[in-house]
Motif scaffolding. Structure first.
Motif, PDB file in Angstrom:
ATOM      1  N   GLN A  45      -8.288   2.288  -4.452  1.00 19.66           N
ATOM      2  CA  GLN A  45      -7.494   1.342  -5.217  1.00 19.66           C
ATOM      3  C   GLN A  45      -7.076   1.915  -6.559  1.00 19.66           C
ATOM      4  OE1 GLN A  45      -6.106  -1.278  -4.525  1.00 19.66           O
ATOM      5  NE2 GLN A  45      -5.461  -2.044  -6.522  1.00 19.66           N
ATOM      6  N   GLU A  46      -8.013   2.656  -7.224  1.00 20.95           N
ATOM      7  CA  GLU A  46      -7.697   3.260  -8.521  1.00 20.95           C
ATOM      8  C   GLU A  46      -6.554   4.250  -8.383  1.00 20.95           C
ATOM      9  OE1 GLU A  46      -9.846   5.831 -12.082  1.00 20.95           O
ATOM     10  OE2 GLU A  46     -10.992   5.088 -10.378  1.00 20.95           O
ATOM     11  N   GLN A  47      -6.574   5.036  -7.283  1.00 21.55           N
ATOM     12  CA  GLN A  47      -5.505   5.998  -7.075  1.00 21.55           C
ATOM     13  C   GLN A  47      -4.185   5.293  -6.813  1.00 21.55           C
ATOM     14  OE1 GLN A  47      -6.674   8.768  -4.085  1.00 21.55           O
ATOM     15  NE2 GLN A  47      -8.226   9.749  -5.342  1.00 21.55           N
ATOM     16  N   GLU A  48      -4.249   4.142  -6.116  1.00 21.74           N
ATOM     17  CA  GLU A  48      -3.036   3.380  -5.882  1.00 21.74           C
ATOM     18  C   GLU A  48      -2.410   2.937  -7.198  1.00 21.74           C
ATOM     19  OE1 GLU A  48      -3.256   1.063  -1.661  1.00 21.74           O
ATOM     20  OE2 GLU A  48      -4.111   0.108  -3.407  1.00 21.74           O
ATOM     21  N   VAL A  49      -3.250   2.434  -8.094  1.00 24.58           N
ATOM     22  CA  VAL A  49      -2.747   1.975  -9.378  1.00 24.58           C
ATOM     23  C   VAL A  49      -2.127   3.124 -10.154  1.00 24.58           C
ATOM     24  CG1 VAL A  49      -3.403   1.014 -11.629  1.00 24.58           C
ATOM     25  CG2 VAL A  49      -4.334   0.035  -9.510  1.00 24.58           C
ATOM     26  N   GLN A  50      -2.808   4.308 -10.126  1.00 27.73           N
ATOM     27  CA  GLN A  50      -2.265   5.471 -10.803  1.00 27.73           C
ATOM     28  C   GLN A  50      -0.917   5.866 -10.210  1.00 27.73           C
ATOM     29  OE1 GLN A  50      -5.407   8.282 -10.323  1.00 27.73           O
ATOM     30  NE2 GLN A  50      -6.607   7.505 -12.055  1.00 27.73           N
ATOM     31  N   ALA A  51      -0.824   5.790  -8.892  1.00 23.66           N
ATOM     32  CA  ALA A  51       0.442   6.121  -8.230  1.00 23.66           C
ATOM     33  C   ALA A  51       1.539   5.161  -8.660  1.00 23.66           C
ATOM     34  CB  ALA A  51       0.278   6.080  -6.698  1.00 23.66           C
ATOM     35  N   GLU A  52       1.165   3.849  -8.760  1.00 25.33           N
ATOM     36  CA  GLU A  52       2.150   2.879  -9.198  1.00 25.33           C
ATOM     37  C   GLU A  52       2.612   3.172 -10.621  1.00 25.33           C
ATOM     38  OE1 GLU A  52       3.604   0.778  -7.472  1.00 25.33           O
ATOM     39  OE2 GLU A  52       2.381   0.625  -5.680  1.00 25.33           O
ATOM     40  N   ASP A  53       1.631   3.573 -11.509  1.00 24.54           N
ATOM     41  CA  ASP A  53       1.987   3.904 -12.891  1.00 24.54           C
ATOM     42  C   ASP A  53       3.003   5.031 -12.919  1.00 24.54           C
ATOM     43  OD1 ASP A  53       0.393   2.003 -13.992  1.00 24.54           O
ATOM     44  OD2 ASP A  53      -1.348   3.325 -14.264  1.00 24.54           O
ATOM     45  N   ALA A 129      -5.805  -5.469   5.668  1.00 19.58           N
ATOM     46  CA  ALA A 129      -5.693  -4.290   6.530  1.00 19.58           C
ATOM     47  C   ALA A 129      -7.035  -3.560   6.526  1.00 19.58           C
ATOM     48  CB  ALA A 129      -4.585  -3.366   6.047  1.00 19.58           C
ATOM     49  N   THR A 130      -7.294  -2.849   7.592  1.00 17.43           N
ATOM     50  CA  THR A 130      -8.476  -1.994   7.648  1.00 17.43           C
ATOM     51  C   THR A 130      -8.038  -0.604   8.066  1.00 17.43           C
ATOM     52  OG1 THR A 130      -8.934  -2.618   9.946  1.00 17.43           O
ATOM     53  CG2 THR A 130     -10.058  -3.881   8.217  1.00 17.43           C
ATOM     54  N   VAL A 131      -8.665   0.396   7.468  1.00 15.48           N
ATOM     55  CA  VAL A 131      -8.380   1.791   7.786  1.00 15.48           C
ATOM     56  C   VAL A 131      -9.711   2.440   8.134  1.00 15.48           C
ATOM     57  CG1 VAL A 131      -7.365   3.943   6.994  1.00 15.48           C
ATOM     58  CG2 VAL A 131      -6.475   1.764   6.130  1.00 15.48           C
ATOM     59  N   ASN A 132      -9.919   2.667   9.429  1.00 12.11           N
ATOM     60  CA  ASN A 132     -11.228   3.101   9.902  1.00 12.11           C
ATOM     61  C   ASN A 132     -12.283   2.096   9.419  1.00 12.11           C
ATOM     62  OD1 ASN A 132     -10.160   5.358  11.241  1.00 12.11           O
ATOM     63  ND2 ASN A 132     -10.173   6.549   9.335  1.00 12.11           N
ATOM     64  N   ASP A 133     -13.249   2.503   8.607  1.00 16.68           N
ATOM     65  CA  ASP A 133     -14.295   1.577   8.159  1.00 16.68           C
ATOM     66  C   ASP A 133     -13.988   0.956   6.800  1.00 16.68           C
ATOM     67  OD1 ASP A 133     -15.817   2.043  10.426  1.00 16.68           O
ATOM     68  OD2 ASP A 133     -16.831   3.776   9.515  1.00 16.68           O
ATOM     69  N   ALA A 134     -12.878   1.336   6.197  1.00 19.03           N
ATOM     70  CA  ALA A 134     -12.539   0.807   4.878  1.00 19.03           C
ATOM     71  C   ALA A 134     -11.560  -0.351   5.028  1.00 19.03           C
ATOM     72  CB  ALA A 134     -11.914   1.897   4.014  1.00 19.03           C
ATOM     73  N   LYS A 135     -11.678  -1.328   4.138  1.00 22.12           N
ATOM     74  CA  LYS A 135     -10.768  -2.466   4.179  1.00 22.12           C
ATOM     75  C   LYS A 135      -9.927  -2.518   2.900  1.00 22.12           C
ATOM     76  CE  LYS A 135     -13.839  -6.023   2.195  1.00 22.12           C
ATOM     77  NZ  LYS A 135     -14.441  -7.356   2.420  1.00 22.12           N
ATOM     78  N   ILE A 136      -8.731  -3.016   3.065  1.00 24.12           N
ATOM     79  CA  ILE A 136      -7.856  -3.292   1.929  1.00 24.12           C
ATOM     80  C   ILE A 136      -7.794  -4.814   1.818  1.00 24.12           C
ATOM     81  CG2 ILE A 136      -5.540  -3.052   0.962  1.00 24.12           C
ATOM     82  CD1 ILE A 136      -5.218  -0.556   2.718  1.00 24.12           C
ATOM     83  N   THR A 137      -8.252  -5.340   0.698  1.00 24.10           N
ATOM     84  CA  THR A 137      -8.388  -6.783   0.552  1.00 24.10           C
ATOM     85  C   THR A 137      -7.136  -7.419  -0.025  1.00 24.10           C
ATOM     86  OG1 THR A 137      -9.254  -6.689  -1.699  1.00 24.10           O
ATOM     87  CG2 THR A 137     -10.858  -6.464   0.117  1.00 24.10           C
ATOM     88  N   LYS A 138      -7.103  -8.745   0.098  1.00 28.34           N
ATOM     89  CA  LYS A 138      -6.014  -9.488  -0.523  1.00 28.34           C
ATOM     90  C   LYS A 138      -6.002  -9.275  -2.031  1.00 28.34           C
ATOM     91  CE  LYS A 138      -5.343 -13.333   2.721  1.00 28.34           C
ATOM     92  NZ  LYS A 138      -5.277 -14.815   2.837  1.00 28.34           N
ATOM     93  N   GLY A 139      -7.175  -9.204  -2.606  1.00 36.47           N
ATOM     94  CA  GLY A 139      -7.265  -8.995  -4.044  1.00 36.47           C
ATOM     95  C   GLY A 139      -6.684  -7.658  -4.454  1.00 36.47           C
ATOM     96  N   GLN A 140      -6.982  -6.609  -3.673  1.00 33.73           N
ATOM     97  CA  GLN A 140      -6.429  -5.292  -3.975  1.00 33.73           C
ATOM     98  C   GLN A 140      -4.911  -5.287  -3.840  1.00 33.73           C
ATOM     99  OE1 GLN A 140      -8.812  -3.115  -1.099  1.00 33.73           O
ATOM    100  NE2 GLN A 140      -9.916  -2.061  -2.734  1.00 33.73           N
ATOM    101  N   LEU A 141      -4.427  -5.919  -2.764  1.00 35.69           N
ATOM    102  CA  LEU A 141      -2.985  -5.972  -2.565  1.00 35.69           C
ATOM    103  C   LEU A 141      -2.322  -6.766  -3.679  1.00 35.69           C
ATOM    104  CD1 LEU A 141      -0.427  -5.478  -0.930  1.00 35.69           C
ATOM    105  CD2 LEU A 141      -0.996  -7.480   0.461  1.00 35.69           C
ATOM    106  N   TYR A 142      -2.914  -7.896  -4.035  1.00 41.33           N
ATOM    107  CA  TYR A 142      -2.351  -8.715  -5.108  1.00 41.33           C
ATOM    108  C   TYR A 142      -2.281  -7.925  -6.416  1.00 41.33           C
ATOM    109  CZ  TYR A 142      -1.899 -12.327  -8.642  1.00 41.33           C
ATOM    110  OH  TYR A 142      -1.474 -13.068  -9.714  1.00 41.33           O
ATOM    111  N   ASP A 143      -3.380  -7.223  -6.743  1.00 46.63           N
ATOM    112  CA  ASP A 143      -3.405  -6.447  -7.987  1.00 46.63           C
ATOM    113  C   ASP A 143      -2.315  -5.371  -7.982  1.00 46.63           C
ATOM    114  OD1 ASP A 143      -5.500  -7.937  -8.955  1.00 46.63           O
ATOM    115  OD2 ASP A 143      -7.049  -6.486  -8.355  1.00 46.63           O
ATOM    116  N   ALA A 144      -2.131  -4.724  -6.825  1.00 44.77           N
ATOM    117  CA  ALA A 144      -1.121  -3.674  -6.734  1.00 44.77           C
ATOM    118  C   ALA A 144       0.289  -4.245  -6.900  1.00 44.77           C
ATOM    119  CB  ALA A 144      -1.245  -2.937  -5.398  1.00 44.77           C
TER     120      ALA A 144
END
Length: 405
Positions: A45-53, A129-144
């Motif tokens: 998630q941190e990398q996503e935010v950096q990418a968005e920046d 969404a889930t990617v293998n064993d990792a999940k992407i939550t609504k909260g993460q998507l909302y923040d992005a």
């Protein structure tokens, strides 16, 4: 349109691009690659935010009302150079972030569809969404999504609410006729309803979205128009400066049937001479997908308008009304049969003919110019609490703004 449309999003390096649905799969692909290397979802998630920046710094994402205004301003600017000679000079409403802003960008639509209460902790932990064993939550998507465009979009929604409240206080009622008038304005600016619809589709805006925006524009016009003064001298001056633009050249209305070979074109001519209906044959046989469903109708066009193939234009202006051409070889190697269905003589416009139209154009210009400062004034007097920016206008500040008016 008088020439093949350019990639509008790529035509202005500093303009932002709309947030598109394919950005979510791209984000998921990044998650997948990073998670396979053993990274935790928080790191992802941190990398996503950096990418968005980074993308924000490069100007590659449209965020909210202002960026949408810029996109439509680009549309108008490009079309200004393509306005047919028989049409009035365009009035650019894109000079104000308020005037042509899109109410909600895709990011906010996506958030609304995903969240009943976006700040509810329990709901925000659900996986979108889930990617293998990792999940992407609504909260993460909302923040992005908030990071990508939430602040500007919320600012636009605040503006919408301020406008609505002013309309209620002034007892301004917007009718279907008012919305149609606003739509007709843009149809004139872009040359035709088809051209406008193509541009809306290119920018991911539905007619329903556009009508909501037009409703807001009609509200603004009705609120500000009483404060606008347009004199006869201003109207005459505008007419004198743009007289040539108001004149109408000779035009023809023609229909076409486009086929692959000269033999097919000659066969169609034989059928037409035998009494077959031109429109019916066009719907059945024409390969031109733009006109076949309209019976081959090309509408009215002038010489050197650039709206039709040069060979078809030449053929049409060599025919009388209801005449049918021989087989015409087009610039792409196909063959067309052309029929002239109507004609218009050249006309030199007078001031009296155009006076009402010019007045409306000048009112539009003044309303557009006033709208930004007017909205700023509304904001200064309002009590606004914005949780995304952390800014709040207190009752005391609002009172001071009113007192200083």
């Amino acid at each position: 349109m008088t020439e093949e449309k350019k990639d509008l999003q790529g035509s202005t390096p500093n303009a932002s691009e709309p947030v598109e649905e394919n950005q979510v799969p791209e984000a998921e692909a990044e998650h997948k690659a990073e998670t396979s290397e053993g990274q935790a979802p928080e790191e992802v998630q941190e990398q996503e935010v950096q990418a968005e920046d980074k993308r924000d710094e490069e100007g590659s994402i449209v965020t909210g009302l202002d960026a949408s205004s810029e996109a439509l301003a680009v549309m108008q600017a490009e079309d200004a150079s393509e306005t047919p000679v028989n049409e009035e000079p365009p009035v650019n409403r894109g000079n104000s972030s308020l005037w042509m802003g899109i109410s909600l960008i895709l990011a906010v639509l996506l958030v609304i569809s995903l969240f009943t209460n976006p700040f509810a902790q329990k709901d925000s932990e659900k996986a979108v969404a889930t990617v293998n064993d990792a999940k992407i939550t609504k909260g993460q998507l909302y923040d992005a999504l908030v990071k990508a465009g939430g602040e500007q979009t919320l600012s636009g929604m605040i503006d919408d609410e301020l406008i609505r409240q002013e309309a209620v206080k002034a007892n301004v009622q917007v009718t279907d006729a008012d919305v149609k008038k606003e739509r007709d304005f843009y149809i004139t600016q872009f040359g035709s309803e088809d051209a406008l619809n193509q541009l809306l589709a290119q920018y991911g805006m539905t007619n329903e979205d556009f009508d909501k925006q037009l409703h807001k524009e009609a509200q603004i016009r009705k609120l500000l128009e009483p404060k606008v003064t347009v004199t006869d001298d201003q109207i005459k001056s505008y007419f004198d400066q743009n007289k040539a633009q108001f004149n109408t050249p000779a035009q023809v209305q023609a229909s076409q049937i486009v086929v692959a070979t000269e033999k097919e074109a000659k066969d169609i001519i034989s059928q037409l001479k035998g009494g077959s209906d031109f429109a019916a044959l066009a719907k059945e046989k024409s390969t031109d997908t733009t006109t076949k469903d309209k019976g081959g109708d090309l509408g009215f066009f002038a010489k050197d308008s650039g709206t039709v193939d040069p060979a078809i234009e030449t053929a049409a202006f060599g025919l009388k009304k209801n005449d049918i051409s021989s087989a015409v070889k087009t610039s792409d190697g196909q063959y067309a049969v052309v029929k002239v269905t109507d004609t218009k003589e050249a006309h030199t416009a007078t001031l009296e003919e155009k006076k009402a139209d010019i007045k409306d154009l000048l009112i539009t210009q003044q309303v557009s110019t006033m709208s930004t400062s007017w909205l700023d004034d509304l904001r200064s007097k309002a009590t606004i609490n914005n949780s995304l920016t952390g800014n709040a206008a207190s009752d005391e500040t609002a009172a001071e703004g009113t007192a200083n008016e």
